[in-house]
Design a protein around this motif. Structure first.
Motif, PDB file in Angstrom:
ATOM      1  N   ARG A 195       0.852  -1.190   0.000  1.00  0.00           N
ATOM      2  CA  ARG A 195       0.000   0.000   0.000  1.00  0.00           C
ATOM      3  C   ARG A 195       0.884   1.235   0.000  1.00  0.00           C
ATOM      4  O   ARG A 195       1.307   1.718   1.044  1.00  0.00           O
ATOM      5  CB  ARG A 195      -0.920  -0.046   1.207  1.00  0.00           C
ATOM      6  N   SER A 225       0.242   4.470   2.354  1.00  0.00           N
ATOM      7  CA  SER A 225      -0.073   4.178   3.758  1.00  0.00           C
ATOM      8  C   SER A 225       1.228   4.004   4.541  1.00  0.00           C
ATOM      9  O   SER A 225       2.206   3.469   4.023  1.00  0.00           O
ATOM     10  CB  SER A 225      -0.878   2.884   3.875  1.00  0.00           C
ATOM     11  N   VAL A 236      -6.165   7.446   5.523  1.00  0.00           N
ATOM     12  CA  VAL A 236      -6.047   6.053   5.127  1.00  0.00           C
ATOM     13  C   VAL A 236      -5.969   5.950   3.605  1.00  0.00           C
ATOM     14  O   VAL A 236      -6.776   6.551   2.892  1.00  0.00           O
ATOM     15  CB  VAL A 236      -7.247   5.240   5.663  1.00  0.00           C
ATOM     16  N   ASP A 237      -4.965   5.238   3.114  1.00  0.00           N
ATOM     17  CA  ASP A 237      -4.710   5.034   1.682  1.00  0.00           C
ATOM     18  C   ASP A 237      -4.446   6.326   0.911  1.00  0.00           C
ATOM     19  O   ASP A 237      -4.504   6.347  -0.312  1.00  0.00           O
ATOM     20  CB  ASP A 237      -5.851   4.260   1.018  1.00  0.00           C
ATOM     21  N   SER A 278       4.510   5.068   2.552  1.00  0.00           N
ATOM     22  CA  SER A 278       5.126   3.745   2.673  1.00  0.00           C
ATOM     23  C   SER A 278       6.648   3.797   2.676  1.00  0.00           C
ATOM     24  O   SER A 278       7.301   2.836   3.085  1.00  0.00           O
ATOM     25  CB  SER A 278       4.660   2.828   1.546  1.00  0.00           C
TER      26      SER A 278
END
Length: 124
Positions: A4, A7, A42-43, A65
């Motif tokens: 992801r 994230s 989120v995301d 990330s």
């Protein structure tokens, strides 16, 4: 890395709601700048890093990330990127890019294929 891109990893130590603005940013091989903006949605989590005079004031969008560690005591964010990878990242222009999904996809491509996570090391 995580699959992801946008994230934070659970191992990074990032705490949702922590204001990272102004925090020092360290690449794997040294200091690269400071956090100018950030999101921990989120995301859709990212850092906008102001590289200052290091690469002539360029700002870059860094996916969450790539954060390996958030040092709450030292107010420092550590990345799994080298200085060269940050320098080669596409420039970020807030007025044009923050809401531009196509730009975000291009950034994702850089980090997945042409950037730090390419070459068989487990692309994101």
């Amino acid at each position: 890395m995580t699959d992801r891109l946008w994230s934070y990893s659970t191992e990074s130590g990032h705490l949702a709601g922590t204001d990272l603005t102004g925090w020092r940013v360290e690449a794997s091989d040294g200091h690269i700048g400071k956090v100018d903006k950030h999101s921990d949605e989120v995301d859709d989590a990212y850092l906008v890093v102001d590289t200052g005079v290091w690469i002539f004031g360029k700002e870059v969008l860094i996916p969450a990330s790539t954060v390996t560690r958030v040092d709450l005591e030292e107010h420092t964010v550590h990345l799994a990127l080298t200085k060269e990878q940050v320098k080669d990242a596409p420039e970020f222009v807030s007025e044009k890019h923050l809401a531009d999904r196509q730009y975000r996809e291009e950034i994702g491509q850089y980090y997945r294929t042409g950037g730090p996570f390419s070459g068989g090391t487990g692309a994101l």
